[in-house]
Design a protein around this motif. Sequence first.
Motif, PDB file in Angstrom:
ATOM      1  N   GLN A 153      53.803   3.377 -47.880  1.00 39.26           N
ATOM      2  CA  GLN A 153      54.586   4.283 -48.707  1.00 39.26           C
ATOM      3  C   GLN A 153      53.913   4.608 -50.033  1.00 39.26           C
ATOM      4  OE1 GLN A 153      58.529   2.638 -49.014  1.00 39.26           O
ATOM      5  NE2 GLN A 153      58.914   2.770 -46.806  1.00 39.26           N
ATOM      6  N   GLN A 154      52.784   3.975 -50.313  1.00 38.05           N
ATOM      7  CA  GLN A 154      52.024   4.316 -51.511  1.00 38.05           C
ATOM      8  C   GLN A 154      51.505   5.750 -51.450  1.00 38.05           C
ATOM      9  OE1 GLN A 154      51.284   2.367 -54.326  1.00 38.05           O
ATOM     10  NE2 GLN A 154      52.824   0.946 -53.521  1.00 38.05           N
ATOM     11  N   VAL A 155      51.392   6.292 -50.231  1.00 37.33           N
ATOM     12  CA  VAL A 155      50.903   7.674 -50.073  1.00 37.33           C
ATOM     13  C   VAL A 155      51.826   8.640 -50.788  1.00 37.33           C
ATOM     14  CG1 VAL A 155      50.489   9.491 -48.371  1.00 37.33           C
ATOM     15  CG2 VAL A 155      49.698   7.173 -47.921  1.00 37.33           C
ATOM     16  N   ASP A 156      53.138   8.371 -50.744  1.00 34.71           N
ATOM     17  CA  ASP A 156      54.102   9.281 -51.382  1.00 34.71           C
ATOM     18  C   ASP A 156      53.976   9.278 -52.905  1.00 34.71           C
ATOM     19  OD1 ASP A 156      55.070   9.800 -48.842  1.00 34.71           O
ATOM     20  OD2 ASP A 156      56.543   8.164 -48.933  1.00 34.71           O
ATOM     21  N   ASP A 185      46.843  -6.864 -54.081  1.00 31.77           N
ATOM     22  CA  ASP A 185      46.464  -7.423 -55.379  1.00 31.77           C
ATOM     23  C   ASP A 185      45.397  -6.588 -56.084  1.00 31.77           C
ATOM     24  OD1 ASP A 185      48.212  -9.523 -54.851  1.00 31.77           O
ATOM     25  OD2 ASP A 185      46.641 -10.756 -53.931  1.00 31.77           O
ATOM     26  N   VAL A 186      44.775  -5.689 -55.362  1.00 29.80           N
ATOM     27  CA  VAL A 186      43.672  -4.901 -55.930  1.00 29.80           C
ATOM     28  C   VAL A 186      44.180  -3.767 -56.816  1.00 29.80           C
ATOM     29  CG1 VAL A 186      41.753  -3.373 -55.305  1.00 29.80           C
ATOM     30  CG2 VAL A 186      42.119  -5.482 -54.044  1.00 29.80           C
ATOM     31  N   ARG A 187      45.452  -3.309 -56.561  1.00 28.57           N
ATOM     32  CA  ARG A 187      46.007  -2.131 -57.245  1.00 28.57           C
ATOM     33  C   ARG A 187      45.092  -0.930 -57.030  1.00 28.57           C
ATOM     34  NH1 ARG A 187      50.047  -3.348 -60.605  1.00 28.57           N
ATOM     35  NH2 ARG A 187      49.710  -1.481 -61.856  1.00 28.57           N
ATOM     36  N   PHE A 188      44.813  -0.687 -55.737  1.00 29.08           N
ATOM     37  CA  PHE A 188      43.817   0.318 -55.359  1.00 29.08           C
ATOM     38  C   PHE A 188      44.240   1.714 -55.802  1.00 29.08           C
ATOM     39  CE2 PHE A 188      41.091   2.827 -52.660  1.00 29.08           C
ATOM     40  CZ  PHE A 188      39.940   2.066 -52.540  1.00 29.08           C
ATOM     41  N   ARG A 189      45.517   2.058 -55.578  1.00 30.17           N
ATOM     42  CA  ARG A 189      45.963   3.408 -55.934  1.00 30.17           C
ATOM     43  C   ARG A 189      45.841   3.658 -57.432  1.00 30.17           C
ATOM     44  NH1 ARG A 189      50.576   5.412 -57.857  1.00 30.17           N
ATOM     45  NH2 ARG A 189      51.614   3.405 -57.648  1.00 30.17           N
ATOM     46  N   ALA A 194      43.761   6.593 -54.892  1.00 33.70           N
ATOM     47  CA  ALA A 194      43.606   6.704 -53.443  1.00 33.70           C
ATOM     48  C   ALA A 194      44.441   5.612 -52.786  1.00 33.70           C
ATOM     49  CB  ALA A 194      42.144   6.576 -53.035  1.00 33.70           C
ATOM     50  N   VAL A 195      44.837   5.845 -51.543  1.00 36.09           N
ATOM     51  CA  VAL A 195      45.649   4.887 -50.795  1.00 36.09           C
ATOM     52  C   VAL A 195      44.925   4.529 -49.505  1.00 36.09           C
ATOM     53  CG1 VAL A 195      47.827   4.523 -49.563  1.00 36.09           C
ATOM     54  CG2 VAL A 195      47.818   5.710 -51.759  1.00 36.09           C
ATOM     55  N   ILE A 196      44.825   3.220 -49.226  1.00 27.62           N
ATOM     56  CA  ILE A 196      44.201   2.763 -47.979  1.00 27.62           C
ATOM     57  C   ILE A 196      45.228   2.879 -46.859  1.00 27.62           C
ATOM     58  CG2 ILE A 196      43.107   0.820 -46.810  1.00 27.62           C
ATOM     59  CD1 ILE A 196      42.332  -0.276 -49.580  1.00 27.62           C
ATOM     60  N   GLY A 218      31.563  -5.021 -45.967  1.00 28.02           N
ATOM     61  CA  GLY A 218      31.308  -4.336 -44.706  1.00 28.02           C
ATOM     62  C   GLY A 218      32.534  -3.686 -44.115  1.00 28.02           C
ATOM     63  N   ASP A 219      33.726  -3.987 -44.647  1.00 27.22           N
ATOM     64  CA  ASP A 219      34.934  -3.320 -44.170  1.00 27.22           C
ATOM     65  C   ASP A 219      34.844  -1.824 -44.460  1.00 27.22           C
ATOM     66  OD1 ASP A 219      35.958  -5.677 -43.300  1.00 27.22           O
ATOM     67  OD2 ASP A 219      37.482  -5.878 -44.865  1.00 27.22           O
ATOM     68  N   VAL A 220      35.313  -1.024 -43.501  1.00 25.65           N
ATOM     69  CA  VAL A 220      35.364   0.428 -43.696  1.00 25.65           C
ATOM     70  C   VAL A 220      36.805   0.804 -43.995  1.00 25.65           C
ATOM     71  CG1 VAL A 220      34.849   2.692 -42.730  1.00 25.65           C
ATOM     72  CG2 VAL A 220      33.458   0.717 -42.086  1.00 25.65           C
ATOM     73  N   LEU A 221      37.040   1.383 -45.150  1.00 21.68           N
ATOM     74  CA  LEU A 221      38.377   1.765 -45.584  1.00 21.68           C
ATOM     75  C   LEU A 221      38.592   3.250 -45.302  1.00 21.68           C
ATOM     76  CD1 LEU A 221      38.370   0.020 -49.097  1.00 21.68           C
ATOM     77  CD2 LEU A 221      38.837  -0.996 -46.849  1.00 21.68           C
TER      78      LEU A 221
END
Length: 510
Positions: A153-156, A185-189, A194-196, A218-221
Amino acid sequence: MLGLGGSSDAMISGGESRESGEHANAPAGDHFFAPGDPLSSRPGTPGSNSPDPDLEVLSREGAEDIRAMTDFTCPVRVIPGGAVEGKTLAAAGLRGLPGLFLTAVQKAGQESDAVAAPGGDYVLSADDVLWFAGDAAGISSLRRIPGITAENQQVDKLKLHKTDRRLVQAVVAIGSPLTNRAIRDVRFRTCYDAVIIAVQRSGGRIQAKIGDIVLQAGDVLLLDTGSSFLRLYKADPAFALVSEIENSAPPQFDKLLPACGTAVVMIAVFVAGALDLFVAALLASGIMLATGCLTQNAARGAVKWEVITTIAAAFGISACMEATGVASAIATTLVGGASGIGAGTPGVLIAVYIATFFLCNVVGNNAAAALMYPIAAGAAEQQVIDRDQMAYLLMLAASASFMSPFGYQTNLMVYGPGGYVFADFLRFGVPMQVVQMIVSVGVVLLGDLWWVGWVAGFGAIACIYGGRAAAAALATRAETAKTGAPPSAKKLDGIREEDETVVDKGPNMV
């Protein structure tokens, strides 16, 4: 070491893995390999007499489908009151999507339980969470299906207009500040705007809540973000690689009615003769820009300058052919050839049609129509054929690019992804070409009696379907008379017998 997708574990896949046999546990130097064996290289201990771990043959039984190691797993949620609520998976079109596999469905309010690989008759409810596995292009196509949205729901909360949103792939770099931290915990948005929405990791699919995933190098987001992300973070040390997925902007379903209404009004105004088509199209484009149905970038990108240049050049060559008498000479040759074999007007029409469709399969339909028009007009004048009828035939012939993958844009669109070869277009295109030529020439020859062609065409279709229905009914009656029971009853009995032999293992849980 050979690499695949930037992973530390390299994998070379040539098809289906050979089943393990008598040499499955032999050292690498004594192993007998077969064509198509997938190979995996991993760090080993030099000088060890144990089975060499540097090179393993992965059998079907020993590993999941290799594709699972390069798939994203993306959860989407059913929108309450949306287009798919209350429908089965099959009716909603969520089964058999290209590049996607529905791995599980979580019922609303029952997050601990999931139905693994549900059947097409599964009925969707509001807030159900559907887990899809697939490549980035497949995940991107989910955004174009009305009635579902990203589970995260971070996309909204993204402060971006729909037309500016894109899907971006970003690889977590070694030493990145994101590693060994949960996504929540990263608070990416907040940090990256951006939202994963999905994570791909070498070694298998990750089917867990996005916020609970602990990131590794190596993770692809797969990110839902703006078009400026690539420019802003391409050199960021947190990411080893950043790339945008083409045509990944989400559709604007709320603009459907304004766009359709504008297009209908444009066509109606042109048909009524109130405005020229060019003027009507310009006005419609302006209205769509003003209402937000179309962006300026999309409008500029929609102009195909190579197509316009090709058509313009073809018109120039056409004018040159007409001015130098080449078109007239070719037309005279066509008419003379048709008269010589006694074919008359039908022969001229067939000759023009064949020349046009051969040309359109080489240079494209627009250029073929422009090049052939002066020739067709000259042939019509010499054979006393109405010019409008000849133009109609030319239009149909120029659109009949069935025999070549290069004849039209849609042919090229399916040529590569569909795995077709040139012979496939000939196999299916030649019969279609012959049928359309017969119908087109026949309608032109009928002139004012064009309705006869309609009656004959629809009558033939009715006869075909009526004949098939009658044949099926006769076959059913014959089978019933022979066995005393209709085929459908026998099939149901067979299904019941199979159901009795199936052991109920209970619902699969993920």
